[in-house]
Design a protein around this motif. Structure first.
Motif, PDB file in Angstrom:
ATOM      1  N   TYR A   1      -7.782  -4.341  -6.089  1.00 40.74           N
ATOM      2  CA  TYR A   1      -8.490  -3.064  -6.041  1.00 40.74           C
ATOM      3  C   TYR A   1      -8.634  -2.536  -7.460  1.00 40.74           C
ATOM      4  CZ  TYR A   1      -7.833  -2.672  -0.991  1.00 40.74           C
ATOM      5  OH  TYR A   1      -7.873  -2.880   0.359  1.00 40.74           O
TER       6      TYR A   1
ATOM      7  N   LEU B   1      -0.923  -8.219   1.947  1.00 40.16           N
ATOM      8  CA  LEU B   1      -0.842  -7.779   3.339  1.00 40.16           C
ATOM      9  C   LEU B   1      -0.196  -8.863   4.167  1.00 40.16           C
ATOM     10  CD1 LEU B   1      -1.583  -5.976   5.780  1.00 40.16           C
ATOM     11  CD2 LEU B   1      -3.743  -7.202   5.862  1.00 40.16           C
TER      12      LEU B   1
ATOM     13  N   ASP C   1       1.798  -6.693   9.074  1.00 39.64           N
ATOM     14  CA  ASP C   1       1.365  -5.317   9.334  1.00 39.64           C
ATOM     15  C   ASP C   1       1.615  -4.334   8.201  1.00 39.64           C
ATOM     16  OD1 ASP C   1       1.619  -4.709  12.932  1.00 39.64           O
ATOM     17  OD2 ASP C   1       0.099  -5.603  11.652  1.00 39.64           O
ATOM     18  N   LYS C   2       2.057  -4.800   7.046  1.00 40.35           N
ATOM     19  CA  LYS C   2       2.283  -3.859   5.953  1.00 40.35           C
ATOM     20  C   LYS C   2       1.574  -4.356   4.705  1.00 40.35           C
ATOM     21  CE  LYS C   2       6.683  -1.943   7.396  1.00 40.35           C
ATOM     22  NZ  LYS C   2       8.087  -1.670   7.039  1.00 40.35           N
ATOM     23  N   ILE C   3       0.981  -3.446   3.995  1.00 39.74           N
ATOM     24  CA  ILE C   3       0.347  -3.810   2.738  1.00 39.74           C
ATOM     25  C   ILE C   3       1.169  -3.237   1.597  1.00 39.74           C
ATOM     26  CG2 ILE C   3      -1.240  -1.839   2.792  1.00 39.74           C
ATOM     27  CD1 ILE C   3      -3.334  -3.771   1.497  1.00 39.74           C
TER      28      ILE C   3
ATOM     29  N   PHE D   1     -12.347  -1.540  -3.384  1.00 40.03           N
ATOM     30  CA  PHE D   1     -12.004  -2.892  -2.964  1.00 40.03           C
ATOM     31  C   PHE D   1     -12.800  -3.906  -3.784  1.00 40.03           C
ATOM     32  CE2 PHE D   1     -11.084  -6.266   0.004  1.00 40.03           C
ATOM     33  CZ  PHE D   1     -12.240  -6.994   0.112  1.00 40.03           C
TER      34      PHE D   1
ATOM     35  N   PHE E   1       1.466  -2.823  -2.595  1.00 39.25           N
ATOM     36  CA  PHE E   1       0.710  -2.854  -3.830  1.00 39.25           C
ATOM     37  C   PHE E   1       1.624  -3.131  -5.016  1.00 39.25           C
ATOM     38  CE2 PHE E   1      -3.573  -1.291  -2.934  1.00 39.25           C
ATOM     39  CZ  PHE E   1      -3.424  -0.886  -1.633  1.00 39.25           C
TER      40      PHE E   1
ATOM     41  N   PHE F   1      -3.351   9.094  -1.042  1.00 40.25           N
ATOM     42  CA  PHE F   1      -4.539   8.418  -0.547  1.00 40.25           C
ATOM     43  C   PHE F   1      -4.433   8.179   0.950  1.00 40.25           C
ATOM     44  CE2 PHE F   1      -7.146   7.313  -4.077  1.00 40.25           C
ATOM     45  CZ  PHE F   1      -6.310   7.121  -5.162  1.00 40.25           C
TER      46      PHE F   1
ATOM     47  N   PHE G   1      -5.175  -2.911  -9.214  1.00 43.31           N
ATOM     48  CA  PHE G   1      -4.028  -3.138  -8.346  1.00 43.31           C
ATOM     49  C   PHE G   1      -4.201  -4.439  -7.583  1.00 43.31           C
ATOM     50  CE2 PHE G   1      -1.763   0.811  -8.670  1.00 43.31           C
ATOM     51  CZ  PHE G   1      -2.723   1.745  -8.997  1.00 43.31           C
TER      52      PHE G   1
ATOM     53  N   GLN H   1      -9.206   0.997  -9.684  1.00 38.91           N
ATOM     54  CA  GLN H   1      -9.165   2.449  -9.657  1.00 38.91           C
ATOM     55  C   GLN H   1      -9.736   2.966 -10.967  1.00 38.91           C
ATOM     56  OE1 GLN H   1      -5.317   4.455  -9.599  1.00 38.91           O
ATOM     57  NE2 GLN H   1      -6.135   5.972  -8.168  1.00 38.91           N
TER      58      GLN H   1
ATOM     59  N   PHE I   1      -5.187  -9.038  -2.162  1.00 36.35           N
ATOM     60  CA  PHE I   1      -6.301  -8.164  -2.515  1.00 36.35           C
ATOM     61  C   PHE I   1      -6.238  -7.773  -3.979  1.00 36.35           C
ATOM     62  CE2 PHE I   1      -7.394  -6.814   1.855  1.00 36.35           C
ATOM     63  CZ  PHE I   1      -6.249  -7.189   2.528  1.00 36.35           C
TER      64      PHE I   1
ATOM     65  N   ARG J   1     -10.693  -9.918  -1.120  1.00 38.34           N
ATOM     66  CA  ARG J   1      -9.625 -10.273  -0.185  1.00 38.34           C
ATOM     67  C   ARG J   1      -9.594 -11.786  -0.083  1.00 38.34           C
ATOM     68  NH1 ARG J   1     -11.626  -8.348   4.461  1.00 38.34           N
ATOM     69  NH2 ARG J   1     -12.584 -10.344   4.937  1.00 38.34           N
TER      70      ARG J   1
ATOM     71  N   TYR K   1      -2.529 -11.964   3.292  1.00 39.73           N
ATOM     72  CA  TYR K   1      -3.771 -11.716   2.583  1.00 39.73           C
ATOM     73  C   TYR K   1      -3.461 -11.073   1.238  1.00 39.73           C
ATOM     74  CZ  TYR K   1      -6.146 -12.800   6.879  1.00 39.73           C
ATOM     75  OH  TYR K   1      -6.601 -13.458   7.986  1.00 39.73           O
TER      76      TYR K   1
ATOM     77  N   GLY L   1      -4.155  -3.970  11.217  1.00 33.64           N
ATOM     78  CA  GLY L   1      -3.442  -4.284   9.987  1.00 33.64           C
ATOM     79  C   GLY L   1      -2.875  -5.679   9.937  1.00 33.64           C
TER      80      GLY L   1
ATOM     81  N   GLU M   1     -10.816   7.040  -7.297  1.00 34.50           N
ATOM     82  CA  GLU M   1     -10.931   6.315  -6.029  1.00 34.50           C
ATOM     83  C   GLU M   1     -10.466   4.874  -6.173  1.00 34.50           C
ATOM     84  OE1 GLU M   1     -14.881   8.576  -4.339  1.00 34.50           O
ATOM     85  OE2 GLU M   1     -14.553   6.459  -3.904  1.00 34.50           O
ATOM     86  N   LEU M   2     -10.035   4.315  -5.072  1.00 32.92           N
ATOM     87  CA  LEU M   2      -9.676   2.898  -5.049  1.00 32.92           C
ATOM     88  C   LEU M   2     -10.851   2.115  -4.502  1.00 32.92           C
ATOM     89  CD1 LEU M   2      -6.001   3.034  -3.835  1.00 32.92           C
ATOM     90  CD2 LEU M   2      -6.798   1.931  -5.902  1.00 32.92           C
TER      91      LEU M   2
END
Lengths: 115, 112
Positions: B37, B95, B98-100, B47, B102, A90, B91, B39, B35, B50, B33, A98, B44-45
């Protein structure tokens, strides 16, 4: 439709080969993220680019590389492919880098099958 | 280190039943944060929501509701009066810094 375009939708190749996945972010989005979704590992963050520069790195193998071009589209290059690289890849984009107020828009993915 | 755990790998319920999907997270960030999601079978994922770490107010959107509890580091998702179209993998994500990250997802089957 999220506005994020990924091509190709499906890719079938053999072990040892090299492929390139392409992502066009939503208009105006500066960040592009790449994720790998496999059955055993789930959804894994690979790498992020922001306005052409690498911003964050996740579980990306050395055989994989990515870049973001001046027009903000991104490519993920996978080389020396192994059977275990078969997954759904993806791409996601966002306006921000971010850190805060993040809302990621995902493409429909590229299904890679390595035979 | 950040971590998101969705302990329920797969859930099956009969249509019109309520179902709650669990999400537990770990982070050392003070600002983060969360989230959810969806699927669907199409792949597709999508949203769904948040929520930031300073806002513990529960949220309801139609048949969907979310319960964020910082004390237990949980961000659970409830679907009320489930429908067959709710069948998907869901999912939870975190966040921070700077990294999310899952979770591994919960596959939800709504049986007619």
């Amino acid at each position: 439709d999220s506005g994020v375009t990924q091509t190709p939708k499906h890719l079938i190749t053999a072990t040892g080969q090299r492929v390139t996945l392409r992502c066009s972010p939503r208009s105006g989005d500066l960040s592009v993220y790449w994720y790998q979704q496999s059955l055993d590992q789930g959804l894994q963050f690979l790498i992020q680019y922001y306005n052409g520069e690498e911003r964050a790195k996740g579980n990306i193998l050395e055989r994989f590389s990515a870049q973001q071009f001046p027009d903000l589209h991104s490519e993920l290059n996978l080389s020396s492919l192994e059977l275990g690289d078969s997954a759904l890849y993806f791409c996601a984009s966002s306006v921000e880098s971010g850190t805060v107020n993040e809302k990621l828009f995902f493409g429909s993915g590229t299904q890679l099958s390595v035979l | 280190a950040q971590k998101v755990t969705q302990a329920q790998t797969e859930i099956s319920v009969v249509e019109k039943e309520d179902v709650t999907l669990d999400c537990v997270y770990e982070t050392r960030d003070t600002t983060y944060y969360l989230f959810w999601y969806k699927q669907p079978p199409s792949g597709e994922l999508v949203f769904l929501i948040r929520r930031n770490s300073f806002d513990e107010q529960n949220e309801i959107s139609g048949r969907y509701s979310w319960n964020f509890q910082k004390s237990t580091s949980s961000f659970n998702f409830t679907i009320t009066a489930s429908q067959v179209v709710d069948s998907a993998v869901y999912f939870c994500a975190l966040l921070g810094n700077d990294k999310i990250i899952f979770g591994k997802g919960t596959r939800l089957h709504i049986l007619p």
